[in-house]
Design an enzyme around this catalytic site. Structure first.
Site, PDB file in Angstrom:
ATOM      1  N   GLU A 155       4.593  -5.479   0.576  1.00 31.24           N
ATOM      2  CA  GLU A 155       3.166  -5.518   0.297  1.00 31.24           C
ATOM      3  C   GLU A 155       2.352  -5.463   1.480  1.00 31.24           C
ATOM      4  O   GLU A 155       1.183  -4.954   1.561  1.00 31.24           O
ATOM      5  CB  GLU A 155       2.836  -6.582  -0.637  1.00 31.24           C
ATOM      6  CG  GLU A 155       3.276  -6.379  -2.128  1.00 31.24           C
ATOM      7  CD  GLU A 155       2.624  -4.923  -2.702  1.00 31.24           C
ATOM      8  OE1 GLU A 155       1.551  -4.558  -2.604  1.00 31.24           O
ATOM      9  OE2 GLU A 155       3.421  -4.731  -3.672  1.00 31.24           O
ATOM     10  N   ASP A 175      -7.791   0.135  -3.172  1.00 31.38           N
ATOM     11  CA  ASP A 175      -6.425   0.502  -3.501  1.00 31.38           C
ATOM     12  C   ASP A 175      -6.323   1.836  -2.867  1.00 31.38           C
ATOM     13  O   ASP A 175      -6.978   2.669  -2.867  1.00 31.38           O
ATOM     14  CB  ASP A 175      -6.243   0.562  -4.961  1.00 31.38           C
ATOM     15  CG  ASP A 175      -4.764   1.020  -5.247  1.00 31.38           C
ATOM     16  OD1 ASP A 175      -3.760   0.154  -5.149  1.00 31.38           O
ATOM     17  OD2 ASP A 175      -4.621   2.219  -5.669  1.00 31.38           O
TER      18      ASP A 175
END
Length: 166
Positions: free
Chosen positions: A25, A34
């Site tokens: 991540e 995002d």
């Protein structure tokens, strides 16, 4: 010597699995948009999205604590849809994928259907089908939009098969 698979109820994400998700991540101490959904789904720490607002900040320790809490929710979801025993490395790989694509997408996938039919290799191979970001095929040669996603899928696929990543 081959190790037997364990009932899924007895499995928890390994420390290596948690660290693997955190590494996959990446870390940010500030909320960022995002890559696909923009500011509608801000992300912080090691990929946390729930309850995050643009402008939020975190520390590595708080982010890892939140990651563990988030992952435990994904484990619960996975345990409701996967009905077959798994090796620890398979379990870690599936939690990593579910964390990235979401538990609803994971549990509703062909991958889970194959897994519950005990088609373990076919289920692992299905990880490679999750290669798109929007309409972009991240596995396409020369892809510059999302090569990290494809690298993550290849790594997770190898992990699922019990192969040591080169």
């Amino acid at each position: 010597m081959t190790q037997n698979r364990s009932l899924i109820a007895a499995l928890v994400l390994s420390a290596a699995g948690l660290v693997g998700i955190a590494v996959d991540e990446g870390y940010s101490d500030k909320a960022y948009p995002d890559p696909v959904l923009g500011t509608k789904v801000p992300t912080i720490g090691f990929g946390t999205t729930g309850g995050v607002r643009m402008g939020d900040t975190t520390t590595p320790v708080k982010a890892l604590q939140r990651k563990l809490s988030d992952v435990q929710k994904f484990e619960g979801a996975l345990k409701t849809c996967v009905k077959v025993p798994l090796h620890q490395y398979e379990y870690d790989a599936y939690i990593n994928l579910a964390y990235n694509i979401g538990p609803t997408a994971f549990c509703g996938s062909t991958l889970v259907k194959k897994l519950n039919a005990q088609d373990y290799p076919g289920a692992c191979d299905s990880i490679l089908k999750w290669r798109f970001v929007g309409d972009t095929d991240c596995s396409a040669p020369g892809n510059k939009t999302c090569p990290g996603l494809w690298a993550r899928r290849l790594k997770t696929h190898h992990q699922c098969l019990g192969e040591v990543q080169p």
